[in-house]
Design a protein around this motif. Structure first.
Motif, PDB file in Angstrom:
ATOM      1  N   ALA A 275      33.726  24.966  54.884  1.00  0.00           N
ATOM      2  CA  ALA A 275      34.104  26.104  54.038  1.00  0.00           C
ATOM      3  C   ALA A 275      33.102  26.270  52.905  1.00  0.00           C
ATOM      4  CB  ALA A 275      35.510  25.910  53.470  1.00  0.00           C
ATOM      5  N   ASN A 276      32.721  27.533  52.659  1.00  0.00           N
ATOM      6  CA  ASN A 276      31.872  27.897  51.524  1.00  0.00           C
ATOM      7  C   ASN A 276      32.564  29.017  50.758  1.00  0.00           C
ATOM      8  OD1 ASN A 276      29.444  26.214  52.031  1.00  0.00           O
ATOM      9  ND2 ASN A 276      29.372  27.393  53.915  1.00  0.00           N
ATOM     10  N   PHE A 277      32.398  29.035  49.448  1.00  0.00           N
ATOM     11  CA  PHE A 277      33.128  29.964  48.590  1.00  0.00           C
ATOM     12  C   PHE A 277      32.159  30.821  47.791  1.00  0.00           C
ATOM     13  CE2 PHE A 277      35.444  25.989  49.089  1.00  0.00           C
ATOM     14  CZ  PHE A 277      36.638  26.433  49.637  1.00  0.00           C
ATOM     15  N   LYS A 278      32.563  32.083  47.599  1.00  0.00           N
ATOM     16  CA  LYS A 278      31.749  33.029  46.826  1.00  0.00           C
ATOM     17  C   LYS A 278      32.684  33.917  46.020  1.00  0.00           C
ATOM     18  CE  LYS A 278      27.916  35.261  45.753  1.00  0.00           C
ATOM     19  NZ  LYS A 278      26.803  34.636  45.015  1.00  0.00           N
ATOM     20  N   PRO A 279      32.519  33.995  44.694  1.00  0.00           N
ATOM     21  CA  PRO A 279      33.416  34.850  43.895  1.00  0.00           C
ATOM     22  C   PRO A 279      33.108  36.324  44.135  1.00  0.00           C
ATOM     23  CG  PRO A 279      31.704  33.908  42.501  1.00  0.00           C
ATOM     24  CD  PRO A 279      31.539  33.274  43.851  1.00  0.00           C
ATOM     25  N   LEU A 280      34.176  37.129  44.136  1.00  0.00           N
ATOM     26  CA  LEU A 280      34.052  38.580  44.254  1.00  0.00           C
ATOM     27  C   LEU A 280      34.326  39.184  42.886  1.00  0.00           C
ATOM     28  CD1 LEU A 280      35.816  39.424  47.644  1.00  0.00           C
ATOM     29  CD2 LEU A 280      33.393  39.495  47.129  1.00  0.00           C
ATOM     30  N   THR A 281      33.355  39.852  42.312  1.00  0.00           N
ATOM     31  CA  THR A 281      33.502  40.475  40.998  1.00  0.00           C
ATOM     32  C   THR A 281      33.563  41.978  41.151  1.00  0.00           C
ATOM     33  OG1 THR A 281      31.102  40.516  40.714  1.00  0.00           O
ATOM     34  CG2 THR A 281      32.289  38.604  39.851  1.00  0.00           C
ATOM     35  N   GLY A 282      34.162  42.631  40.152  1.00  0.00           N
ATOM     36  CA  GLY A 282      34.231  44.089  40.151  1.00  0.00           C
ATOM     37  C   GLY A 282      35.525  44.640  40.706  1.00  0.00           C
ATOM     38  N   GLY A 283      36.397  43.797  41.269  1.00  0.00           N
ATOM     39  CA  GLY A 283      37.659  44.277  41.787  1.00  0.00           C
ATOM     40  C   GLY A 283      38.740  44.246  40.731  1.00  0.00           C
ATOM     41  N   GLU A 284      39.967  44.560  41.201  1.00  0.00           N
ATOM     42  CA  GLU A 284      41.095  44.542  40.274  1.00  0.00           C
ATOM     43  C   GLU A 284      41.385  43.121  39.796  1.00  0.00           C
ATOM     44  OE1 GLU A 284      44.339  46.434  42.178  1.00  0.00           O
ATOM     45  OE2 GLU A 284      43.389  48.406  42.262  1.00  0.00           O
ATOM     46  N   ASP A 285      41.178  42.155  40.671  1.00  0.00           N
ATOM     47  CA  ASP A 285      41.347  40.756  40.279  1.00  0.00           C
ATOM     48  C   ASP A 285      40.150  39.977  40.806  1.00  0.00           C
ATOM     49  OD1 ASP A 285      41.863  41.019  42.901  1.00  0.00           O
ATOM     50  OD2 ASP A 285      43.771  39.943  42.907  1.00  0.00           O
ATOM     51  N   ASN A 286      39.911  38.834  40.230  1.00  0.00           N
ATOM     52  CA  ASN A 286      38.754  38.030  40.616  1.00  0.00           C
ATOM     53  C   ASN A 286      39.082  37.265  41.897  1.00  0.00           C
ATOM     54  OD1 ASN A 286      37.251  38.857  38.381  1.00  0.00           O
ATOM     55  ND2 ASN A 286      38.204  37.292  37.088  1.00  0.00           N
ATOM     56  N   ALA A 287      38.894  37.937  43.019  1.00  0.00           N
ATOM     57  CA  ALA A 287      39.163  37.325  44.310  1.00  0.00           C
ATOM     58  C   ALA A 287      37.997  36.428  44.703  1.00  0.00           C
ATOM     59  CB  ALA A 287      39.412  38.398  45.369  1.00  0.00           C
ATOM     60  N   VAL A 288      38.249  35.584  45.692  1.00  0.00           N
ATOM     61  CA  VAL A 288      37.243  34.646  46.195  1.00  0.00           C
ATOM     62  C   VAL A 288      37.044  34.918  47.676  1.00  0.00           C
ATOM     63  CG1 VAL A 288      36.655  32.219  46.552  1.00  0.00           C
ATOM     64  CG2 VAL A 288      37.867  32.916  44.482  1.00  0.00           C
ATOM     65  N   LEU A 289      35.783  35.005  48.071  1.00  0.00           N
ATOM     66  CA  LEU A 289      35.431  35.197  49.480  1.00  0.00           C
ATOM     67  C   LEU A 289      35.133  33.825  50.087  1.00  0.00           C
ATOM     68  CD1 LEU A 289      34.880  37.262  51.725  1.00  0.00           C
ATOM     69  CD2 LEU A 289      32.507  37.343  50.955  1.00  0.00           C
ATOM     70  N   VAL A 290      35.866  33.485  51.129  1.00  0.00           N
ATOM     71  CA  VAL A 290      35.738  32.179  51.778  1.00  0.00           C
ATOM     72  C   VAL A 290      35.071  32.372  53.137  1.00  0.00           C
ATOM     73  CG1 VAL A 290      36.954  30.112  52.557  1.00  0.00           C
ATOM     74  CG2 VAL A 290      37.846  31.429  50.619  1.00  0.00           C
ATOM     75  N   PHE A 291      33.960  31.659  53.355  1.00  0.00           N
ATOM     76  CA  PHE A 291      33.270  31.672  54.634  1.00  0.00           C
ATOM     77  C   PHE A 291      33.639  30.392  55.386  1.00  0.00           C
ATOM     78  CE2 PHE A 291      30.665  34.155  51.743  1.00  0.00           C
ATOM     79  CZ  PHE A 291      30.395  35.299  52.481  1.00  0.00           C
ATOM     80  N   LEU A 292      34.115  30.554  56.610  1.00  0.00           N
ATOM     81  CA  LEU A 292      34.486  29.418  57.451  1.00  0.00           C
ATOM     82  C   LEU A 292      33.519  29.353  58.629  1.00  0.00           C
ATOM     83  CD1 LEU A 292      38.370  29.872  57.527  1.00  0.00           C
ATOM     84  CD2 LEU A 292      37.017  28.476  55.961  1.00  0.00           C
TER      85      LEU A 292
END
Length: 530
Positions: A275-292
């Motif tokens: 698993a690798n993680f990448k923050p998503l900015t600019g949305g309504e909430d600070n979601a996280v994009l997870v690559f599997l």
């Protein structure tokens, strides 16, 4: 397919007609009210009150009938007739009200404008021409019938020019608006098409994608993520319930983004996931994009490199070891056959021969592993293959050794090299027999073939009810040259796992209670390219 500008206006005709009919009813009502002397006093000086009253009420009634009954007509002939009738009735009211001085000629601008909105080209300009000619003719006729009324031909001529100007302006404006709306629709359709294409690419890509919100809820995921995690993913479900180990790694990453998490399996028999993680900015909430990512491919490449290195190593030292080993073994055999050697020394020569043979088996096994040909996966029916393997086992072993088969259904397919699968299963069956008891005793082992209820992947289990593997040995059983048997080489399980991984299958051990062992092979999906 995008609509043309004419088709775009045609689609707006019902709405424009409803507004136009409402305007005409209100205008007719206003003109009818002006038939009262009290309301008209100071506003209009009628030339023909009787004609004005008749035409006003007629105009109101016709508009009411059209608004209530005939509002569904959208053809060009109907629209032209409606605008022409409006121009004619308003022209008569213009005449009855005394001509240009009444100001009613300005009312003809609306039907000319609406007509040119709905009707394009020369037919729209024809309405402007009809309105202009009608006012000029009525003004001329009014000058003949009532010479005492002052006539303003200049004002009427200006109105005619205004009619044509309005017609040309409305046509140009409607074309530009239609073009702009059409362009906006095309761009919206292109964006929608790109969005659908992106969604399709995300869903079909082999990398798993999971979007996790701030409350650790799954916002979106693709098919690859569901296959890797082995569970259906529902929007809004908690990440803890979907993949507890992934949720734990996400928390560690949020606490320390520079920390790299290790691989994990979400369920027994599942794929090894990185698993690798990448923050998503600019949305309504600070979601996280997870690559599997399926770590199987990386493991396979590492395995190939390891085997290639092992092959080069064994090839370089094979002759250096086997030639002296052969000489030692041959010399020990000659000593054993000599009449001059005492009985105690013959026992020593037997030990030399036994260990020489064991060393030779190790070298041959390593050479066989390093020279192993690449796997050639084939689509096979495991149910038929397991039955045939069971028959061959019974033919090759005495009656005291029993093999029981439990097959879930008649067709369970996978992709694997049949010869390598035979080698793997042969090693597992030999180990199961060895731990079930000494040769000559009643020994029974089981083969269980089924499809995993969650992942639907084929699973083959080799089960024995021997003493099992001690807890301290569990972490080492798949390591090369690690064995608990005095005469073993420690390469059987290692080679079996290597062969499974080269076919994208997984070999795992599970302890049974109260005693016994289970070697489980989880095969690849039959539609997956190995």
């Amino acid at each position: 397919m995008p609509l043309t500008s004419t088709e775009r206006i045609d689609s707006q005709r019902p709405r424009i007609l409803r507004l136009y009919n409402l305007y005409r009813v209100i205008l007719g009502l206003g003109l009818a009210l002006l038939t009262s002397n009290a309301l008209r006093d100071g506003l209009l000086e009628l030339n023909s009150p009787e004609l004005y009253e008749t035409v006003s009420w007629l105009y109101l009634i016709i508009n009411l009938v059209i608004a209530l009954i005939l509002h569904q007509g959208h053809r060009n002939l109907y629209l032209f007739a409606l605008a022409a009738l409006d121009i004619l009735l308003l022209g008569i009211l213009f005449y009855a009200a005394g001509g240009a001085g009444s100001g009613l000629g300005n009312l003809l601008i609306i039907p000319v404008a609406v007509g040119n909105t709905l009707l394009h080209g020369r037919i729209g300009l024809l309405l402007a021409a009809l309105a202009s000619l009608l006012l000029i003719y009525l003004t001329f006729f009014l000058s003949l019938s009532h010479p005492g009324i002052g006539q303003n031909y200049l004002q009427v001529g200006v109105l005619g020019c205004i009619f044509f100007a309005v017609a040309l302006f409305v046509q140009r404006l409607s074309r530009r608006l239609s073009h702009s709306e059409n362009l906006a629709k095309q761009q919206a359709a292109s964006l929608a098409s790109l969005e659908r294409l992106n969604q399709l690419i995300i869903q079909r890509m082999r990398t798993g994608i999971v979007v996790v919100g701030t409350s650790s809820q799954v916002l979106q995921a693709n098919e690859a993520a569901a296959q890797m995690l082995g569970k259906p993913i529902i929007r809004g479900m908690a990440l803890d319930s979907l993949a507890p180990q992934l949720a734990e790694r996400l928390q560690h990453w949020q606490a320390n983004p520079s920390r790299r998490s290790g691989s994990f399996r979400n369920h027994s028999g599942g794929v090894e996931i990185m698993a690798n993680f990448k923050p998503l900015t600019g949305g309504e909430d600070n979601a996280v994009l997870v690559f599997l990512d399926d770590n199987t491919q990386v493991a396979q490449q590492a395995q190939q490199l390891k085997l290639a290195s092992l092959g080069r190593l064994t090839a370089s030292i094979a002759h250096e070891i086997r030639n002296p080993l052969g000489a030692i073994s041959h010399a020990a055999q000659l000593l054993h056959e000599s009449d001059q050697i005492v009985e105690q020394d013959q026992r020593l020569t037997e030990i030399i021969q036994q260990h020489s043979q064991r060393m030779n088996r190790v070298i041959e096994t390593v050479l066989e592993l390093s020279r192993r040909r690449p796997s050639e996966p084939q689509l096979i029916n495991l149910a038929d293959w397991v039955r045939q393997c069971a028959d061959d086992f019974r033919d090759a072993h005495p009656g005291t050794d029993q093999l029981e088969c439990q097959i879930q259904k008649d067709v369970i397919q996978t992709r694997m090299d049949p010869s390598q699968l035979s080698q793997v299963l042969g090693n597992l069956l030999d180990n199961a027999l060895r731990y079930s008891g000494p040769p000559g005793t009643a020994r029974t082992i089981w083969l269980r073939l089924y499809c995993h209820p969650e992942t639907e992947l084929p699973v083959l289990e080799v089960i024995d009810h021997g003493p099992g593997i001690a807890e301290e040995h569990l972490s080492h059983i798949f390591e090369p040259f690690y064995t608990t048997e005095r005469t073993g080489t420690g390469l059987g399980l290692y080679i079996s796992r290597e062969l499974c991984e080269s076919n994208q299958a997984r070999l795992e051990y599970q302890r049974l209670e109260p005693r016994g062992s289970c070697m489980r092979i989880t095969f690849a999906h039959p539609k997956r390219l190995v």
